[in-house]
Each structure stands twice: as C-alpha cells, then as structure tokens.
Design a protein around this motif. Structure first.
Motif: not given
Length: 158
Positions: A71-90
């Motif tokens: 029930d909240r938007e992701g914080d910018p740092g958290g979103l950056d973390y998850w996006v980088s994990k996906i983009n790196s293939g981890e």
C-alpha cells in the motif's frame, strides 16, 4: 524447492492481482505442490496481470507490486535496487513479487516492519474473504456495526 503454503500463494495473489485468490484456484495450486517462485512466474504471465500491467516499464511494474503488497509506492533507492537486479539477470521480473515478499518478511531495510504489517493485514483479509466465500454462513465482524447488514447471498444474486 519447498511447496508453497496457501498463505504464501495468497500473498502472491495479492501482489500480482491486488485481490484474494478464488478458492478453487488456491486449492488447485496447493495440490499441485508448486514453489513460490514458480507460482509467481505463472501469475506474472497470466493475462490478468499482463493485460493491466504488462506494458509498464520494469520500474513501474515493480512499483505496482509495491502498491499491491504494501500500500505504498516504492522508494527510489529500493526501485533502483530491484531494477538493477533484474537488468543484471540476477533476478527475474516474472518472480520479483516473491523477492519483495521475502525482503519484507526477512529483510532489515528501513520500513520492512511496516511493509510486513501491511502485507500480513492484506493477506489476513484475503484469507478471511475466501473463508467466507467457502462458508457463506460465516458472518463478517463488521456486520454488527450500526447501519451494516450481512447479505448471505452469493455475488450476482443480490
């Protein structure tokens, strides 16, 4: 991988669809003995998710999962973390809700306690909903409030 519990699957239904599981679907998946990762992947590929969120960017899909789960938007740092994990293939976008739930449950990040409390409340509400759907004679607790009544008829028969 261990078989997912009904509660774990319910959390993923909330995450991907922002709604409780239907009882027959939940029973099916529990009986199948699926893992949370395989189930998350399956839910992400469902038309119900793809038709609503499939055209969003990776970041926006993750943010929508934050909204559905916590029930909240992701914080910018958290979103950056998850996006980088996906983009790196981890990690895979198709099962990222499983990772978000794990982080809220076992993580030490600031706000994890609040996220877990929200997720627990949403999961409990979803479980109560399907328990009532399975046993429509169960009266919801809010029925005793003034101005409320309990409609024991199934949806579509009001």
């Amino acid at each position: 991988m261990a078989n997912a519990t009904a509660t774990q699957l319910q959390q993923l239904y909330v995450g991907y669809f922002s709604r409780p599981a239907d009882p027959a679907g939940l029973d099916y998946w529990v009986a199948e003995g699926t893992s949370t990762k395989a189930f998350a992947d399956s839910m992400w590929h469902q038309d119900e998710f793809q038709n609503v969120y499939g055209d969003l960017s990776v970041r926006d899909q993750i943010n929508q999962l934050y909204i559905n789960l916590f029930d909240r938007e992701g914080d910018p740092g958290g979103l950056d973390y998850w996006v980088s994990k996906i983009n790196s293939g981890e990690m895979q976008l198709a099962s990222i809700a499983n990772d978000l739930i794990y982080a809220a449950t076992y993580g030490e990040a600031e706000g994890s306690e609040d996220d877990l409390a929200c997720l627990s409340n949403r999961t409990a509400a979803a479980e109560a909903y399907i328990a009532n759907k399975i046993s429509p004679h169960l009266k919801p607790p809010w029925d005793d409030l003034p101005g409320h009544y309990y409609n024991h008829l199934p949806p579509g028969y009001e």
